[in-house]
Design a protein around this motif. Structure first.
Motif, PDB file in Angstrom:
ATOM      1  N   CYS A   1      10.366  -1.195   7.454  1.00  7.52           N
ATOM      2  CA  CYS A   1       9.827  -2.074   8.497  1.00  7.52           C
ATOM      3  C   CYS A   1       9.637  -3.488   7.983  1.00  7.52           C
ATOM      4  CB  CYS A   1       8.488  -1.530   8.986  1.00  7.52           C
ATOM      5  SG  CYS A   1       8.633  -0.054   9.993  1.00  7.52           S
ATOM      6  N   ARG A   2       9.132  -3.602   6.779  1.00  6.80           N
ATOM      7  CA  ARG A   2       8.793  -4.919   6.239  1.00  6.80           C
ATOM      8  C   ARG A   2      10.038  -5.787   6.118  1.00  6.80           C
ATOM      9  NH1 ARG A   2       5.560  -4.044   1.193  1.00  6.80           N
ATOM     10  NH2 ARG A   2       7.380  -4.556  -0.066  1.00  6.80           N
ATOM     11  N   HIS A   3       9.935  -6.999   6.625  1.00  2.00           N
ATOM     12  CA  HIS A   3      11.025  -7.987   6.590  1.00  2.00           C
ATOM     13  C   HIS A   3      12.206  -7.615   7.477  1.00  2.00           C
ATOM     14  CE1 HIS A   3       8.649  -9.582   3.408  1.00  2.00           C
ATOM     15  NE2 HIS A   3       9.032  -8.697   2.508  1.00  2.00           N
ATOM     16  N   ASN A   4      12.041  -6.655   8.385  1.00  2.00           N
ATOM     17  CA  ASN A   4      13.089  -6.300   9.331  1.00  2.00           C
ATOM     18  C   ASN A   4      12.541  -6.385  10.750  1.00  2.00           C
ATOM     19  OD1 ASN A   4      15.558  -5.571   7.856  1.00  2.00           O
ATOM     20  ND2 ASN A   4      14.261  -4.010   6.916  1.00  2.00           N
TER      21      ASN A   4
ATOM     22  N   CYS B   1       8.813   8.999   3.411  1.00  2.00           N
ATOM     23  CA  CYS B   1       8.023   8.935   2.190  1.00  2.00           C
ATOM     24  C   CYS B   1       7.856   7.480   1.757  1.00  2.00           C
ATOM     25  CB  CYS B   1       8.699   9.728   1.080  1.00  2.00           C
ATOM     26  SG  CYS B   1       9.049  11.451   1.520  1.00  2.00           S
ATOM     27  N   ASP B   2       6.690   7.161   1.273  1.00  2.00           N
ATOM     28  CA  ASP B   2       6.400   5.898   0.573  1.00  2.00           C
ATOM     29  C   ASP B   2       6.153   4.697   1.482  1.00  2.00           C
ATOM     30  OD1 ASP B   2       6.849   7.079  -2.069  1.00  2.00           O
ATOM     31  OD2 ASP B   2       8.944   7.105  -1.461  1.00  2.00           O
ATOM     32  N   ASN B   3       6.984   4.471   2.515  1.00  2.00           N
ATOM     33  CA  ASN B   3       6.851   3.261   3.317  1.00  2.00           C
ATOM     34  C   ASN B   3       7.174   3.535   4.778  1.00  2.00           C
ATOM     35  OD1 ASN B   3       6.288   0.655   1.731  1.00  2.00           O
ATOM     36  ND2 ASN B   3       7.796   1.686   0.434  1.00  2.00           N
ATOM     37  N   PRO B   4       6.585   2.744   5.697  1.00  2.00           N
ATOM     38  CA  PRO B   4       6.955   2.863   7.111  1.00  2.00           C
ATOM     39  C   PRO B   4       8.399   2.427   7.326  1.00  2.00           C
ATOM     40  CG  PRO B   4       4.898   1.631   6.833  1.00  2.00           C
ATOM     41  CD  PRO B   4       5.521   1.753   5.480  1.00  2.00           C
TER      42      PRO B   4
ATOM     43  N   PRO C   1       5.141   5.590  10.837  1.00  2.00           N
ATOM     44  CA  PRO C   1       4.303   5.430   9.640  1.00  2.00           C
ATOM     45  C   PRO C   1       4.777   6.312   8.495  1.00  2.00           C
ATOM     46  CG  PRO C   1       3.198   6.795  11.264  1.00  2.00           C
ATOM     47  CD  PRO C   1       4.451   6.294  11.923  1.00  2.00           C
ATOM     48  N   ALA C   2       4.434   5.919   7.284  1.00  2.00           N
ATOM     49  CA  ALA C   2       4.726   6.736   6.110  1.00  2.00           C
ATOM     50  C   ALA C   2       3.747   7.899   6.034  1.00  2.00           C
ATOM     51  CB  ALA C   2       4.626   5.882   4.843  1.00  2.00           C
TER      52      ALA C   2
END
Length: 538
Positions: free
Chosen positions: A528-531, A382-385, A491-492
């Motif tokens: 996913c973001r920043h990782n 939910c909400d983000n990948p 994907p979210a």
């Protein structure tokens, strides 16, 4: 005439003195200046969310409880699983308020477990719509009889809020008299210079919902080229085909989709085939010379759904070209949202009609050689990948009571610490169609080996793990496992399924008598973001 003006030095000084006094007076008053101000009020920063929701379907091919010795594949438990017959548990087959999503059972559902509307939070009077990875909560339009309503907005009307040139519009309509819900489809707008073509294929779930459904409005008279297929229990598909000229719209009404209101819930999948994808376009392209040239025919360029009001149109797809190939499927669910983690009602969530006292996901105590079991987990970010890992821990074995046949089979072994994990074959795979069956010809394995091998692969040390919520081992999953490149994020708002199958080979024999094995299974995710996908440090 004497043009000379005579001023004495004293007069000049007196005049300058007066000016000076006036200037001094101005300086003692307020000073005028330009000014401006810009402000930005009520600023906020809100942390985003990452929520992993997991549901499942578990089956067991072994002794069937309550059948006096019957053996065969049967459901163990599932989530979500709507309670039946006033009990706190269901029939063990995955469903959400009566809408089947399980790949187990005798009938194949229209929707699979990856399509469980797990993440949404629509209100009770709203319906959950998904298209192209986006989701919406919409309200039905409401009024009187749907046939009368269509006459006000269909081919004979200029109600342009419901119609628009080159637009295909779908919406739900609730009959205020009896609560029945209908699906409306309106293509194009009347009195334009060009016509068009469209096909809609509509699948309903479960099949019982179609029993009383029908095309209650078939736009145009029977002599036209339009045709309609009513849904039936064999294929659960209804079809509407339309071709129209510039003077008309086209469309129809099907329902009730909620099986006469009182039985409530439904799920629909709409497949619009517009423009050159439409069946009547393909079939009639050679039959009507000149009909499909630019002077008589124009493509539908927009796909919309209405939310509660004729003037509130949500654009699902814009810029559709003549081929119509860019158009995807629309799903509409009447209910949505599942709990996860600490919100789950455990242990009740693990119970079913076959296993009314079960307190854990897997809890089988009479496993024999030849038995098999399977769990299909469907995961929803939910909400983000996010990156996702399969996890395991708390691995332990127990030899139980050493029986005489087991002792004989063990040979020279001096102790019975339990060997069951070494004799349970395990397959972990991406279950693409979420049908609880590993199709090795087309589906990708994640792991194949024994349960002991899996624990070893994950680095799980027997008896050394800690509390039940600690996961000693992690195996990273890949959203695109066949591309051969870097691990891809999931994907979210899109579900996917992972199958876990176990089998005790029939040739094992007595060496496992009385042995037991315990373990935890789970899933871990991080944004996913920043990782970089390398996982947590500890």
């Amino acid at each position: 005439m004497d043009d000379n003006i005579g001023l004495s030095r004293r007069q000049i000084l007196a005049g300058l003195g007066a000016v000076g006094v006036a200037s001094a007076g101005a300086g003692l008053g307020t000073t005028a200046y330009f000014s401006d101000q810009e402000s930005f009020a009520n600023n906020t920063l809100t942390a985003g969310e990452l929520d992993l929701k997991v549901d499942w379907q578990q089956t067991y091919n072994g002794p069937i409880p309550g059948t006096d010795g019957g053996v065969g594949e049967h459901p163990v438990n599932a989530y979500p699983d709507t309670a039946v017959d006033g009990e706190s548990y269901g029939d063990g087959l995955q469903d959400l308020n009566g809408i089947r999503y399980s790949g187990a059972g005798e009938t194949e559902p229209v929707f699979n477990a990856a399509e469980v509307p797990a993440c949404c939070d629509c209100e009770d009077d709203e319906y959950y719509v998904t298209y192209g990875g986006e989701s919406y909560c919409i309200e039905a339009l409401s009024g009187g009889d749907p046939e009368d309503a269509y006459q006000q907005i269909g081919v004979r009307s200029e109600e342009t809020d419901f119609q628009d040139e080159s637009r295909s519009t779908v919406f739900l309509w609730k009959d205020e008299d009896d609560g029945d819900v209908y699906l409306f489809i309106v293509n194009d707008r009347i009195d334009t210079e060009t016509g068009g073509t469209a096909t809609y294929r509509i699948e309903g779930s479960p099949e019982a919902r179609w029993v009383s459904s029908d095309w209650v409005v078939q736009d145009d008279d029977p002599s036209s080229d339009d045709y309609y297929d009513d849904p039936d229990s064999s294929d659960q598909v209804a079809v509407g085909n339309w071709i129209w000229n510039g003077e008309n719209t086209d469309g129809g009404v099907i329902g009730p989709v909620n099986n006469n209101g009182t039985q409530g819930d439904f799920a629909l999948r709409l497949t619009p085939e517009l423009n050159q994808m439409a069946e009547l376009h393909e079939n009639n392209a050679g039959s009507y010379p000149g009909w499909f040239d630019d002077n008589n025919w124009a493509p539908l360029t927009r796909l919309t759904v209405l939310d509660g009001d004729a003037s509130n149109a949500i654009t699902l797809e814009d810029g559709i070209d003549a081929s119509g190939e860019s158009v995807g499927q629309i799903t509409i669910h009447s209910s949505c949202g599942i709990d996860s983690g600490a919100e789950l009602d455990t242990p009740a969530v693990f119970r079913s009609q076959n296993y009314p006292d079960q307190e854990h996901l897997v809890e089988l105590d009479d496993v024999k050689p030849g038995d098999t079991g399977e769990i299909t987990f469907s995961l929803h970010l939910c909400d983000n990948p996010g990156y996702v890992w399969f996890t395991a821990g708390n691995f332990s074995q127990d030899g139980g009571r050493l029986t005489e046949p087991e002792e004989a089979a063990m040979g020279d072994s001096e102790s019975d610490d339990g060997e069951l994990a070494e004799y349970i074959d395990v397959t972990l795979w991406y279950d693409d169609d979420c049908d609880n069956v590993y199709d090795e010809d087309i589906e990708t394995p994640i792991f194949e080996g024994t349960l002991a091998d899996l624990m070893d692969e994950l680095g799980v040390v027997e008896g050394a793990d800690g509390e039940s919520d600690d996961f000693a081992g992690m195996l990273q999953l890949d959203a695109d496992p066949d591309d051969g490149g870097d691990v891809e994020c999931f994907p979210a708002q899109e579900g996917f399924c992972v199958g876990f199958e176990w089998e005790v080979p029939i040739e094992v024999g007595n060496v496992i008598q009385g042995d037991s094995v315990g373990f935890d299974l789970g899933f871990y995710t991080e944004q996913c973001r920043h990782n970089d996908g390398s996982g947590p440090d500890n």
